[in-house]
Design a protein around this motif. Structure first.
Motif, mmCIF file in Angstrom:
data_model
loop_
_atom_site.group_PDB
_atom_site.id
_atom_site.type_symbol
_atom_site.label_atom_id
_atom_site.label_comp_id
_atom_site.label_asym_id
_atom_site.label_seq_id
_atom_site.Cartn_x
_atom_site.Cartn_y
_atom_site.Cartn_z
ATOM 1 N N MET A 31 0.831 -1.212 0.000
ATOM 2 C CA MET A 31 0.000 0.000 0.000
ATOM 3 C C MET A 31 0.865 1.262 0.000
ATOM 4 N N ILE A 32 1.960 1.246 0.764
ATOM 5 C CA ILE A 32 2.867 2.399 0.788
ATOM 6 C C ILE A 32 3.481 2.606 -0.590
ATOM 7 N N ILE A 33 3.951 1.518 -1.198
ATOM 8 C CA ILE A 33 4.547 1.601 -2.538
ATOM 9 C C ILE A 33 3.526 2.097 -3.545
ATOM 10 N N ALA A 34 2.297 1.583 -3.460
ATOM 11 C CA ALA A 34 1.241 1.999 -4.387
ATOM 12 C C ALA A 34 0.934 3.485 -4.253
ATOM 13 N N ALA A 35 0.993 4.006 -3.035
ATOM 14 C CA ALA A 35 0.736 5.439 -2.827
ATOM 15 C C ALA A 35 1.795 6.276 -3.540
#
Length: 232
Positions: free
Chosen positions: A74-78
């Motif tokens: 999720m952090i990477i996707a953000a």
């Protein structure tokens, strides 16, 4: 300082994500047909690596081990979404050229791997440096492969640089030689596989030469034995 030097050496050469770990090869092989595409994807990957590494390092104490991978994704996707929106706004031509491979940075195993293997175990400063070096190593391979394929396939360098840097960058285009028709093997996926194979082989040859020199330097020369003859 010694740890920073080690991370630099590992990211750029010793543990390069593309040449050693063989991670993130899908976008590496798909968009490295020109230097411009390679540079655009390399910068995007580097920024996502640094941002995700720092964020994972800062929140690592509050993330339960059982759900750490989904949280990291999720952090990477953000960060990928931020980069995608910025490219759409300011480098729309390159955004269209890279296409689906920008959002696919989310699934780049090199980024997830560094978040899990390094950023989740170290402080923000070291994690940022690790992201810079790993991203730089990945971008360098992209650039070299893109240059090889563009020169062999089109006879040019920095074709379409204006898509990334603006209209002034049309001056950067270099035409080394002309083709009656493009060398398609270099431009199409087989050329990417062949080019990457040559880069990996070249790195292995250099590593073997460095190792052989190190062994030669470390091995002391044996002193010659003197024979003593008893004359009595």
């Amino acid at each position: 300082m010694s740890q920073l030097k080690t991370l630099m050496k590992e990211g750029v050469w010793g543990n390069n994500p593309a040449l050693v770990q063989l991670l993130g090869l899908c976008p590496l092989l798909a968009v490295s047909s020109t230097v411009t595409n390679a540079l655009g994807l390399g910068i995007a990957t580097l920024l996502v690596l640094v941002g995700s590494n720092v964020t994972v390092s800062l929140v690592r104490e509050w993330v339960p081990k059982e759900i750490r991978i989904p949280v990291f994704v999720m952090i990477i996707a953000a960060f990928v979404t931020i980069i995608q929106l910025l490219m759409n706004a300011y480098t729309f031509g390159l955004y269209q050229s890279l296409g689906i491979f920008i959002p696919l940075i989310v699934t780049n195993c090199a980024i997830i791997g560094r978040a899990e293997a390094f950023a989740s175990k170290n402080n923000a400063l070291l994690s940022a440096w690790d992201g810079i070096m790993m991203g730089l190593g990945f971008a360098m391979v992209l650039l070299v492969l893109g240059a090889m394929r563009e020169v062999l396939g089109q006879g040019t360098l920095f074709d379409g640089a204006n898509l990334l840097l603006g209209e002034w960058a049309t001056l950067l285009r270099i035409e080394l030689f002309t083709f009656d028709s493009q060398f398609l093997v270099a431009i199409l996926p087989p050329g990417a596989f062949l080019g990457l194979g040559l880069l990996i082989a070249g790195k292995n040859v250099i590593d073997e030469q460095i190792k052989a020199k190190a062994v030669t330097v470390d091995t002391p020369e044996k002193a010659p034995r003197a024979r003593v003859t008893n004359l009595t």
